[in-house]
Write an enzyme that holds these catalytic residues in place. Sequence first.
Site, mmCIF file in Angstrom:
data_model
loop_
_atom_site.group_PDB
_atom_site.id
_atom_site.type_symbol
_atom_site.label_atom_id
_atom_site.label_comp_id
_atom_site.label_asym_id
_atom_site.label_seq_id
_atom_site.Cartn_x
_atom_site.Cartn_y
_atom_site.Cartn_z
ATOM 1 C CG HIS A 101 -0.379 -0.301 2.602
ATOM 2 N ND1 HIS A 101 0.050 -1.440 2.981
ATOM 3 C CD2 HIS A 101 0.255 0.634 3.557
ATOM 4 C CE1 HIS A 101 0.715 -1.214 4.252
ATOM 5 N NE2 HIS A 101 0.623 -0.046 4.465
ATOM 6 C CG HIS A 103 1.414 5.025 4.150
ATOM 7 N ND1 HIS A 103 0.638 4.906 5.240
ATOM 8 C CD2 HIS A 103 2.024 3.867 4.267
ATOM 9 C CE1 HIS A 103 0.734 3.903 5.968
ATOM 10 N NE2 HIS A 103 1.501 3.260 5.393
HETATM 11 P P1 5GP Z 1 2.075 0.235 7.190
HETATM 12 O O1 5GP Z 1 2.757 0.312 8.674
HETATM 13 O O2 5GP Z 1 1.939 -1.354 6.874
HETATM 14 O O3 5GP Z 1 2.715 0.704 6.229
HETATM 15 O O4 5GP Z 1 0.643 0.948 7.242
HETATM 16 C C1 5GP Z 1 -0.537 -0.009 7.426
HETATM 17 C C2 5GP Z 1 -1.479 1.193 7.805
HETATM 18 O O5 5GP Z 1 -2.810 0.658 7.688
HETATM 19 C C3 5GP Z 1 -1.578 1.828 9.111
HETATM 20 O O6 5GP Z 1 -1.371 3.256 8.858
HETATM 21 C C4 5GP Z 1 -2.853 1.723 9.803
HETATM 22 O O7 5GP Z 1 -3.326 2.518 10.397
HETATM 23 C C5 5GP Z 1 -3.724 1.094 8.719
HETATM 24 N N1 5GP Z 1 -4.588 0.125 8.940
HETATM 25 C C6 5GP Z 1 -4.496 -1.030 9.705
HETATM 26 N N2 5GP Z 1 -5.804 -1.423 9.760
HETATM 27 C C7 5GP Z 1 -6.593 -0.819 9.079
HETATM 28 C C8 5GP Z 1 -7.870 -1.052 8.755
HETATM 29 O O8 5GP Z 1 -8.411 -2.274 9.176
HETATM 30 N N3 5GP Z 1 -8.671 -0.230 7.959
HETATM 31 C C9 5GP Z 1 -7.594 0.740 7.481
HETATM 32 N N4 5GP Z 1 -8.562 1.534 6.803
HETATM 33 N N5 5GP Z 1 -6.654 1.200 7.715
HETATM 34 C C10 5GP Z 1 -5.936 0.018 8.671
#
Ligand code: 5GP
Length: 145
Positions: A101, A103
């Site tokens: 993903h 951001h």
């Molecule tokens: P990462 O740390 O993997 O780059 O980012 C994962 C992101 O996903 C985090 O910013 C977290 O807040 C978000 N996130 C985690 N679980 C969920 C969810 O169930 N729904 C949504 N919309 N975001 C999520």
Amino acid sequence: MTDPGCIFCGIAAGTAPAHRIAEDDRVVAFLDLFPAAEGHTLIIPRVHAENLYEAGEEDLAAVAVWSRRIAHAIRRALAPDGLGVFQLNGSAAGQTVFHYHMHLIPRRAGTPLALHGRRRGEEAELASVAERIRKVLARETPASA
Ligand code: 5GP
Ligand code: ZN
């Protein structure tokens, strides 16, 4: 294609809830549930891939195109001072959801840099900001799209 234990696969399929911003046959964009700032948006390919190493080039290209479109919409809707656009690969890099993903985090001058939010967003606030971004997307195509 889909990992049954993956929350972002569930969001892509529509079986898990999310405040959706935009989508097409390859990509879905939705608000982060724990926003690091108002308007914190995630863009995912529909096809499950853990990270940059695993994702297909066409999916990565589609995410890049949507990153730019949504960046324009966030700038118009929320007028941040800046916008962080990034992604993380592996827990050592801070990745917490293992479905690739991007951001998009609106930035305000003078506020501390944060990759992740600390508290879950209020449903009404998320719904309202999603609507503001969607409205701009619906009426504007960015220059040289
Ligand atoms: P990462 O740390 O993997 O780059 O980012 C994962 C992101 O996903 C985090 O910013 C977290 O807040 C978000 N996130 C985690 N679980 C969920 C969810 O169930 N729904 C949504 N919309 N975001 C999520
Ligand atoms: Zn997935």
